[in-house]
Design a protein around this motif. Structure first.
Motif, PDB file in Angstrom:
ATOM      1  N   UNK A 323       0.778  -1.128   0.094  1.00  0.00           N
ATOM      2  CA  UNK A 323       0.033  -0.004   0.090  1.00  0.00           C
ATOM      3  C   UNK A 323       0.805   1.250  -0.083  1.00  0.00           C
ATOM      4  N   UNK A 324       0.511   2.281  -0.876  1.00  0.00           N
ATOM      5  CA  UNK A 324       1.380   3.433  -1.185  1.00  0.00           C
ATOM      6  C   UNK A 324       2.593   3.435  -2.017  1.00  0.00           C
ATOM      7  N   UNK A 325       2.898   2.352  -2.330  1.00  0.00           N
ATOM      8  CA  UNK A 325       4.030   2.129  -3.266  1.00  0.00           C
ATOM      9  C   UNK A 325       3.617   1.445  -4.626  1.00  0.00           C
ATOM     10  N   UNK A 326       4.387   1.647  -5.665  1.00  0.00           N
ATOM     11  CA  UNK A 326       4.309   1.383  -6.979  1.00  0.00           C
ATOM     12  C   UNK A 326       5.655   0.763  -7.214  1.00  0.00           C
ATOM     13  N   UNK A 327       5.504  -0.591  -7.824  1.00  0.00           N
ATOM     14  CA  UNK A 327       6.792  -1.260  -8.138  1.00  0.00           C
ATOM     15  C   UNK A 327       6.548  -2.028  -9.667  1.00  0.00           C
ATOM     16  N   UNK A 328       7.620  -1.641 -10.257  1.00  0.00           N
ATOM     17  CA  UNK A 328       7.706  -2.128 -11.670  1.00  0.00           C
ATOM     18  C   UNK A 328       8.010  -3.819 -11.738  1.00  0.00           C
ATOM     19  N   UNK A 329       7.134  -4.366 -12.468  1.00  0.00           N
ATOM     20  CA  UNK A 329       7.046  -5.741 -12.626  1.00  0.00           C
ATOM     21  C   UNK A 329       8.199  -6.644 -13.517  1.00  0.00           C
ATOM     22  N   UNK A 330       8.810  -5.721 -14.254  1.00  0.00           N
ATOM     23  CA  UNK A 330       9.569  -6.328 -15.297  1.00  0.00           C
ATOM     24  C   UNK A 330      11.189  -5.962 -14.871  1.00  0.00           C
ATOM     25  N   UNK A 331      12.023  -7.176 -14.826  1.00  0.00           N
ATOM     26  CA  UNK A 331      13.320  -7.026 -14.531  1.00  0.00           C
ATOM     27  C   UNK A 331      14.225  -6.206 -15.439  1.00  0.00           C
ATOM     28  N   UNK A 332      15.033  -5.250 -14.859  1.00  0.00           N
ATOM     29  CA  UNK A 332      15.924  -4.247 -15.384  1.00  0.00           C
ATOM     30  C   UNK A 332      15.226  -3.098 -16.336  1.00  0.00           C
ATOM     31  N   UNK A 333      13.833  -3.098 -16.061  1.00  0.00           N
ATOM     32  CA  UNK A 333      12.926  -2.144 -16.812  1.00  0.00           C
ATOM     33  C   UNK A 333      13.257  -0.807 -16.568  1.00  0.00           C
ATOM     34  N   UNK A 334      13.894  -0.609 -15.227  1.00  0.00           N
ATOM     35  CA  UNK A 334      14.340   0.929 -14.948  1.00  0.00           C
ATOM     36  C   UNK A 334      15.724   1.243 -15.806  1.00  0.00           C
ATOM     37  N   UNK A 335      16.524   0.157 -15.841  1.00  0.00           N
ATOM     38  CA  UNK A 335      17.750   0.515 -16.639  1.00  0.00           C
ATOM     39  C   UNK A 335      17.255   1.044 -17.994  1.00  0.00           C
ATOM     40  N   UNK A 336      16.262   0.140 -18.787  1.00  0.00           N
ATOM     41  CA  UNK A 336      15.688   0.455 -20.020  1.00  0.00           C
ATOM     42  C   UNK A 336      15.324   2.049 -19.948  1.00  0.00           C
ATOM     43  N   UNK A 337      14.554   2.377 -18.951  1.00  0.00           N
ATOM     44  CA  UNK A 337      13.797   3.848 -18.971  1.00  0.00           C
ATOM     45  C   UNK A 337      14.882   4.796 -18.652  1.00  0.00           C
ATOM     46  N   UNK A 338      15.761   4.469 -18.124  1.00  0.00           N
ATOM     47  CA  UNK A 338      17.010   5.468 -17.796  1.00  0.00           C
ATOM     48  C   UNK A 338      17.841   5.838 -19.102  1.00  0.00           C
ATOM     49  N   UNK A 339      17.838   4.611 -19.872  1.00  0.00           N
ATOM     50  CA  UNK A 339      18.671   4.610 -21.254  1.00  0.00           C
ATOM     51  C   UNK A 339      17.776   5.270 -22.519  1.00  0.00           C
ATOM     52  N   UNK A 340      16.614   4.657 -22.671  1.00  0.00           N
ATOM     53  CA  UNK A 340      15.720   4.889 -23.797  1.00  0.00           C
ATOM     54  C   UNK A 340      14.255   5.597 -23.495  1.00  0.00           C
ATOM     55  N   UNK A 341      14.261   5.954 -21.983  1.00  0.00           N
ATOM     56  CA  UNK A 341      13.061   6.419 -21.754  1.00  0.00           C
ATOM     57  C   UNK A 341      12.555   7.839 -22.070  1.00  0.00           C
ATOM     58  N   UNK A 342      13.384   8.572 -22.866  1.00  0.00           N
ATOM     59  CA  UNK A 342      13.110   9.826 -23.177  1.00  0.00           C
ATOM     60  C   UNK A 342      12.816   9.829 -24.846  1.00  0.00           C
ATOM     61  N   UNK A 343      13.103   8.591 -25.466  1.00  0.00           N
ATOM     62  CA  UNK A 343      12.786   8.734 -26.997  1.00  0.00           C
ATOM     63  C   UNK A 343      11.354   8.474 -27.269  1.00  0.00           C
TER      64      UNK A 343
END
Length: 343
Positions: A323-343
């Motif tokens: 409760x009160x938190x959001x968690x990404x379900x995909x592994x290393x997806x944060x890394x993808x967003x960091x690199x490609x998230x602005x495209x």
């Protein structure tokens, strides 16, 4: 020297020796074949790469092997109704093509070309199958809303209401299946059972890695933790570990793991998100722990948080188990967003 064969696979719909049972296929098969069940439709949902097509294929193959069933997998594209009629017409007990019907003006026309509509012909064929004690299963993998698919579902719904033994199994992204909800004549489809494929069990993954990679439990657990229970990640990382050099470690193959995941899965996932959904995902990554209060502070319009939160949960991309938190379900997806998230 014994030849080593990779037990893992990246082929859609195939799990091979590395298959981990989610029990979804068994639930559907048991329901469809039970005389006590009144369920005729199932929808399998989940994020891309979660294993929907694998469970779908298990049901299709199991019922094809049952002599009481006629099973017709259809493509999500093309003319589904005509294809189903064509497949049914190939059955030995269907002889509609050989008959002609006298029309009032005396003109002779073939049954399946002019005198009957597609719906009338399909209904007639299914009725013939039922008379021969066959159940009919129609399957559509990766369904999406098209005029032809609406037409097919509408006809199947009508036949179910008539009491015919025709069953429907589809797989698809939650948002694609949700699009059918706006169709007034598809209430039966909207209300049908929806089975979501969630993450694979961590203990099952660890045990399978131990067995197939011939490693100890400690090492197997390390690999499992990198997958977050995501079926496609489980197969990809297992395959890479199986093929690694003896002097390579798990950390050595992570860059290749990320490259494959980014290219084959995450790129499609990211492109399917709206700008608002992408903003929330970026904010989740920036907060590190996904605390809702911190996410809202980073958003340009915090008032829209609840809307995009619901959409991302519906798309199975994030979870709100805490409760009160959001968690990404995909592994290393944060890394993808960091690199490609602005495209």
């Amino acid at each position: 020297m014994e030849k080593r064969v990779d037990p893992f696979t990246r082929t859609p719909g195939i799990a091979g020796a590395a298959y981990i049972d989610t029990c979804i296929a068994d639930e559907i098969i048991n329901s469809f074949t039970s005389e006590e069940s009144s369920k005729y439709v199932y929808k399998i949902t989940g994020i891309r790469g979660s294993g929907k097509s694998v469970e779908y294929g298990n049901v299709i193959r199991a019922l094809k092997a049952d002599k009481k069933w006629l099973v017709y997998p259809l493509s999500a594209a093309g003319d589904a109704v005509k294809t189903l009629i064509s497949k049914l017409s190939m059955e030995s007990f269907i002889d509609s093509k050989s008959r002609v019907t006298e029309v009032s003006v005396g003109k002779k026309v073939s049954d399946n070309e002019h005198f009957y509509s597609d719906e009338a012909m399909l209904t007639k064929m299914v009725a013939e199958a039922n008379k021969k004690k066959y159940n009919v299963l129609v399957g559509v993998d990766d369904i999406s809303k098209t005029s032809e698919m609406i037409r097919l579902l509408s006809m199947i719904g009508s036949m179910i209401l008539e009491g015919m033994h025709i069953y429907l199994l589809v797989t698809g992204l939650a948002e694609n299946i949700e699009e059918f909800s706006s169709e007034k004549n598809l209430t039966f489809f909207k209300r049908a059972d929806e089975l979501e494929i969630k993450g694979l069990n961590k203990y099952d993954i660890t045990a399978m890695y131990q067995k197939l990679l011939k490693i100890d439990a400690v090492e197997a657990k390390k690999i499992e933790e990198e997958t977050k229970g995501y079926a496609y990640a489980y197969q990809v990382l297992g395959s890479l570990y199986f093929g690694k050099q003896k002097n390579e470690t798990l950390n050595d193959i992570i860059p290749e793991f990320e490259r494959i995941m980014f290219r084959d899965s995450y790129d499609l996932v990211w492109k399917s998100l709206s700008n608002g959904e992408k903003e929330v995902v970026r904010c989740i990554c920036k907060t590190k722990d996904g605390k809702a209060e911190d996410i809202k502070k980073l958003m340009a319009n915090a008032a829209s948080y609840s809307v995009y939160r619901s959409r991302l949960i519906n798309k199975h991309l994030v979870s709100d188990e805490i409760r009160g938190y959001m968690k990404l379900r995909l592994p290393h997806f944060d890394k993808f967003v960091e690199i490609w998230g602005e495209d």
